[in-house]
Design a protein around this motif. Structure first.
Motif, PDB file in Angstrom:
ATOM      1  N   THR A  51      -6.875 -23.579  64.540  1.00 58.89           N
ATOM      2  CA  THR A  51      -6.365 -23.571  65.903  1.00 58.89           C
ATOM      3  C   THR A  51      -5.180 -22.625  65.965  1.00 58.89           C
ATOM      4  O   THR A  51      -4.573 -22.306  64.935  1.00 58.89           O
ATOM      5  CB  THR A  51      -5.945 -24.986  66.351  1.00 58.89           C
ATOM      6  OG1 THR A  51      -5.573 -24.961  67.725  1.00 58.89           O
ATOM      7  CG2 THR A  51      -4.781 -25.490  65.525  1.00 58.89           C
ATOM      8  N   SER A  52      -4.857 -22.160  67.148  1.00 58.14           N
ATOM      9  CA  SER A  52      -3.717 -21.263  67.333  1.00 58.14           C
ATOM     10  C   SER A  52      -2.644 -21.945  68.172  1.00 58.14           C
ATOM     11  O   SER A  52      -2.865 -23.022  68.735  1.00 58.14           O
ATOM     12  CB  SER A  52      -4.159 -19.963  68.017  1.00 58.14           C
ATOM     13  OG  SER A  52      -4.416 -20.192  69.400  1.00 58.14           O
ATOM     14  N   ASN A  53      -1.485 -21.301  68.283  1.00 54.83           N
ATOM     15  CA  ASN A  53      -0.418 -21.881  69.081  1.00 54.83           C
ATOM     16  C   ASN A  53      -0.686 -21.753  70.576  1.00 54.83           C
ATOM     17  O   ASN A  53       0.123 -22.217  71.393  1.00 54.83           O
ATOM     18  CB  ASN A  53       0.938 -21.274  68.726  1.00 54.83           C
ATOM     19  CG  ASN A  53       0.971 -19.771  68.926  1.00 54.83           C
ATOM     20  OD1 ASN A  53      -0.053 -19.100  68.889  1.00 54.83           O
ATOM     21  ND2 ASN A  53       2.172 -19.227  69.130  1.00 54.83           N
ATOM     22  N   LEU A  54      -1.817 -21.139  70.945  1.00 56.40           N
ATOM     23  CA  LEU A  54      -2.209 -21.142  72.349  1.00 56.40           C
ATOM     24  C   LEU A  54      -2.729 -22.520  72.777  1.00 56.40           C
ATOM     25  O   LEU A  54      -2.862 -22.791  73.960  1.00 56.40           O
ATOM     26  CB  LEU A  54      -3.278 -20.069  72.598  1.00 56.40           C
ATOM     27  CG  LEU A  54      -2.858 -18.623  72.287  1.00 56.40           C
ATOM     28  CD1 LEU A  54      -4.002 -17.666  72.592  1.00 56.40           C
ATOM     29  CD2 LEU A  54      -1.610 -18.245  73.065  1.00 56.40           C
ATOM     30  N   ASP A  55      -3.041 -23.363  71.790  1.00 62.27           N
ATOM     31  CA  ASP A  55      -3.427 -24.748  72.057  1.00 62.27           C
ATOM     32  C   ASP A  55      -2.137 -25.575  72.092  1.00 62.27           C
ATOM     33  O   ASP A  55      -1.576 -25.927  71.062  1.00 62.27           O
ATOM     34  CB  ASP A  55      -4.371 -25.240  70.966  1.00 62.27           C
ATOM     35  CG  ASP A  55      -4.887 -26.653  71.223  1.00 62.27           C
ATOM     36  OD1 ASP A  55      -4.272 -27.382  72.025  1.00 62.27           O
ATOM     37  OD2 ASP A  55      -5.898 -27.030  70.606  1.00 62.27           O
ATOM     38  N   ALA A  56      -1.677 -25.895  73.278  1.00 64.70           N
ATOM     39  CA  ALA A  56      -0.374 -26.555  73.435  1.00 64.70           C
ATOM     40  C   ALA A  56      -0.347 -27.950  72.823  1.00 64.70           C
ATOM     41  O   ALA A  56       0.715 -28.439  72.423  1.00 64.70           O
ATOM     42  CB  ALA A  56      -0.017 -26.635  74.925  1.00 64.70           C
ATOM     43  N   ASP A  57      -1.495 -28.602  72.720  1.00 64.48           N
ATOM     44  CA  ASP A  57      -1.521 -29.974  72.228  1.00 64.48           C
ATOM     45  C   ASP A  57      -1.675 -30.063  70.709  1.00 64.48           C
ATOM     46  O   ASP A  57      -1.054 -30.913  70.063  1.00 64.48           O
ATOM     47  CB  ASP A  57      -2.671 -30.747  72.897  1.00 64.48           C
ATOM     48  CG  ASP A  57      -2.469 -30.873  74.392  1.00 64.48           C
ATOM     49  OD1 ASP A  57      -1.295 -31.008  74.823  1.00 64.48           O
ATOM     50  OD2 ASP A  57      -3.469 -30.832  75.129  1.00 64.48           O
ATOM     51  N   ASN A  58      -2.493 -29.199  70.131  1.00 64.95           N
ATOM     52  CA  ASN A  58      -2.839 -29.349  68.713  1.00 64.95           C
ATOM     53  C   ASN A  58      -2.462 -28.156  67.852  1.00 64.95           C
ATOM     54  O   ASN A  58      -2.588 -28.231  66.620  1.00 64.95           O
ATOM     55  CB  ASN A  58      -4.349 -29.605  68.566  1.00 64.95           C
ATOM     56  CG  ASN A  58      -4.795 -30.838  69.311  1.00 64.95           C
ATOM     57  OD1 ASN A  58      -4.234 -31.915  69.142  1.00 64.95           O
ATOM     58  ND2 ASN A  58      -5.805 -30.683  70.155  1.00 64.95           N
ATOM     59  N   GLY A  59      -2.046 -27.075  68.472  1.00 62.03           N
ATOM     60  CA  GLY A  59      -1.802 -25.863  67.707  1.00 62.03           C
ATOM     61  C   GLY A  59      -0.481 -25.880  66.961  1.00 62.03           C
ATOM     62  O   GLY A  59       0.383 -26.735  67.183  1.00 62.03           O
ATOM     63  N   PRO A  60      -0.304 -24.921  66.036  1.00 58.52           N
ATOM     64  CA  PRO A  60       0.954 -24.809  65.295  1.00 58.52           C
ATOM     65  C   PRO A  60       2.054 -24.226  66.183  1.00 58.52           C
ATOM     66  O   PRO A  60       1.777 -23.680  67.257  1.00 58.52           O
ATOM     67  CB  PRO A  60       0.600 -23.845  64.164  1.00 58.52           C
ATOM     68  CG  PRO A  60      -0.454 -22.962  64.772  1.00 58.52           C
ATOM     69  CD  PRO A  60      -1.263 -23.859  65.657  1.00 58.52           C
TER      70      PRO A  60
END
Length: 637
Positions: free
Chosen positions: A40-49
């Motif tokens: 996952t990337s930090n573009l995923d606000a819920d699960n990303g780093p």
């Protein structure tokens, strides 16, 4: 012949606004790989780093030895990092924006860069920004650092201001990319972070399938995750790879890790009954690379076949069990005494009822058996057959490019008296206006390839007709004075002085895995190391070779000559377990006695021998006792 072999299909990303590029970067992967890794990337606000750059330029160690298209290492990480089902403590660092847990050069081919997963190898790769990058060229700002963050159980590698390779500028680089990899042993996660990104790959890659690869793959190459193979990561992007809490599959996997040497590379042996000949014990390493214990027996077969495919050696062994990560060294008991010269293939294969991965159940190495009876021998991995000849992948399209071969030794001293190279040029192509350069290097275990330069000669275009031999593709360069190798191996390189000349190679197996490509005088493992051997060979004088020091004299504990080679004097150290009646004599290469050292009854001796007035060459130091004799060589240069 090419300098860069490119790869094909591409989505072109121009200098778009950051928001536009972010929109093209995926938030996370669609599904886990077959083992259970997800990303996952930090573009995923819920699960990303969370993007949080770690600056290691002032606390880390700068990586040296990187050139265009090469790798260095291994580097100790200071942690035990679980990657798929294997624990890793060392890593290799590649100039083209990748890390790997196994040695292997990854450079561009006809389609770009190998996507992940890719069972064709090299495997075991972590690719944060795998692209045609280059840390060399005038004013190049590219640097790489690593940091053993043992307090936090992490290992960090940062590429700083690393530019793209390009053929469009005189300095052969453009742009700047700063990115890093963080391997965290606490949770076995891997994080890619991208601090800055300027410029783009060379336009020739715009038609390639994989100009840039971001992803990971396992040691077999058939399990992995691809984040992208055609997009440049934006500044501020972070990507995290998470291992599964519980692996989706148990992997019982037994591997033929190596054959005879760590890289399963080619080696030379003298024919039985000739100078330097001795029985050799064949060996190999079997490893459990899976994630569960192997409780059933592993059957191993070692075979050697000649160039007609006829079996000349076979031995079997059994390994009862293998724990996870266990390596088992097998030293086969039957000696291999090759009766005829030529190329042989030494193959180890295994079978195990639990094993589910057959791709690594066999491995092989090339064996070249040399006839030394005439006092002269040719060391060559290449098949001397124009029907199998191709132009090699090594080298490039400009002067300073070429190819090299590493030669190991079966005895010492090695006196290199000539070098043969096979070259040609494309029919209908430009005519050459200059010749080429031949170089010989002494291998140095403390230096990367090729070591220390000991011979160089430029061959002019006018000389080529005079030095052409055999089928006229081969050219023989006689050495004015033999190069003397008293330990280790040596490298021979061919360097273009005119881009019209091309180095010949063959693709007929077995392959030595001993070839190097040279770009702008920088050495790297040949990107086609598993597919071809260059037409480069060394002629050696075998008359002085001994396969090893004969320490069979009763009671002999030490026999040392140092420094070796020398120019003015050397020290002789000798010791026995009890007093012996001995004589010590020194002879030159034609058998003349040069010196006798204090014969008599003694147990130990240390003496300095002055050779400042002696001619350059190789001398034999002979120790005799009532039990027999032994000889060592000293080189005076």
């Amino acid at each position: 012949m090419y300098m860069k072999q490119y790869y094909v299909l591409v989505i072109i990303i121009c200098s778009c606004l950051p928001l536009g590029l972010k929109a093209q970067w995926a938030v996370s992967g669609d599904a886990p790989d077959d083992y259970g890794y997800t990303w996952t990337s930090n573009l995923d606000a819920d699960n990303g780093p969370t993007f949080s750059w770690i600056d290691i330029t002032s606390i880390g160690t700068e990586v040296t030895g990187l050139t265009d298209d090469n790798f260095v290492g291994p580097f100790t990480m200071g942690i035990d990092f679980s990657y798929y089902w294997v624990s890793r403590s060392e890593v290799y660092i590649g100039s083209n924006g990748y890390l790997s847990f196994e040695p292997g050069n990854i450079a561009s081919l006809s389609f770009g860069f190998p996507s992940t997963p890719n069972a064709g190898g090299p495997n075991d790769v972590i690719a944060p920004f795998m692209c045609d990058l280059s840390p060399v060229g005038v004013g190049n700002p590219g640097r790489v650092f690593y940091y053993q963050d043992t307090d936090n159980d992490r290992f960090i590698v940062s590429y700083i201001n690393m530019p793209f390779w390009t053929q469009e500028t005189s300095s052969a680089w453009r742009g700047s990319n700063s990115f890093q990899v963080i391997m965290d042993a606490n949770d076995s996660t891997i994080i890619f972070q991208y601090l800055s990104q300027e410029g783009a790959w060379d336009p020739a890659y715009d038609d390639d399938a994989s100009p840039m690869v971001v992803g990971i793959e396992n040691l077999t190459g058939d399990i992995g995750l691809l984040v992208s193979n055609n997009r440049r990561p934006l500044p501020g992007i972070a990507v995290r790879f998470d291992p599964p809490v519980t692996a989706l599959v148990d992997v019982p996997d037994v591997d033929v890790a190596s054959v005879q040497n760590a890289t399963s590379s080619g080696f030379f042996l003298p024919k039985a009954g000739t100078t330097g000949a001795s029985s050799i014990g064949l060996s190999g390493v079997i490893e459990n690379v899976g994630n569960i214990e192997i409780n059933s027996p592993t059957e191993v077969i070692a075979q050697v076949t000649d160039n007609l495919g006829q079996l000349v050696f076979q031995e079997q062994a059994n390994i009862a069990t293998l724990a996870v990560g266990q390596e088992e060294q097998l030293d086969f008991q039957i000696p291999f005494n090759p009766p005829l010269p030529g190329s042989y293939e030494y193959n180890i294969s295994l079978t195990n009822s639990e094993d589910i991965n057959e791709t690594n159940n066999t491995n092989s190495a090339e064996v070249i058996v040399v006839d030394t009876t005439g006092g002269v021998a040719l060391l060559s991995y290449a098949v001397d057959d124009t029907a199998n000849a191709v132009f090699g992948a090594g080298g490039g399209t400009g002067t300073g490019d070429g190819g090299g071969v590493y030669f190991d030794a079966f005895g010492y001293p090695v006196l290199v008296t000539a070098v043969d190279v096979g070259v040609g040029f494309l029919q209908g192509g430009p005519q050459p206006t200059a010749g080429f350069r031949v170089e010989i290097y002494q291998a140095n275990p403390n230096l990367p390839a090729p070591g220390t330069l000991v011979y160089t000669r430029d061959v002019s275009l006018e000389e080529l007709l005079d030095i052409a031999i055999e089928n006229t593709f081969w050219n023989r360069i006689e050495l004015e004075t033999p190069v003397v190798i008293t330990e280790g191996g040596f490298y021979v390189s061919w360097i273009q002085l005119d881009e019209a000349f091309l180095l010949i190679a063959d693709q007929a197996g077995p392959i030595s895995r001993r070839t190097f490509e040279i770009l702008d005088n920088n050495w790297a493992q040949n990107r086609s190391v598993n597919e071809e051997d260059y037409w480069i060979r060394a002629q050696i004088d075998t008359r002085l070779i001994a396969s090893s020091v004969d320490n069979t004299l009763t009671g002999l504990e030490a026999f040392e000559l140092y420094p070796n080679p020398t120019s003015d004097a050397f020290n002789l150290g000798l010791s026995f377990s009890y007093p012996q009646q001995i004589s010590i004599s020194i002879y030159n290469s034609i058998g003349q006695k040069m010196k006798v050292l204090r014969p008599g009854r003694l147990q130990s001796l240390t003496e300095q021998v002055n050779v400042s007035g002696w001619a350059k060459g190789v001398y034999m130091v002979q120790i005799q006792t009532p039990e027999g004799e032994t000889i060592k060589r000293i080189s005076v240069q």
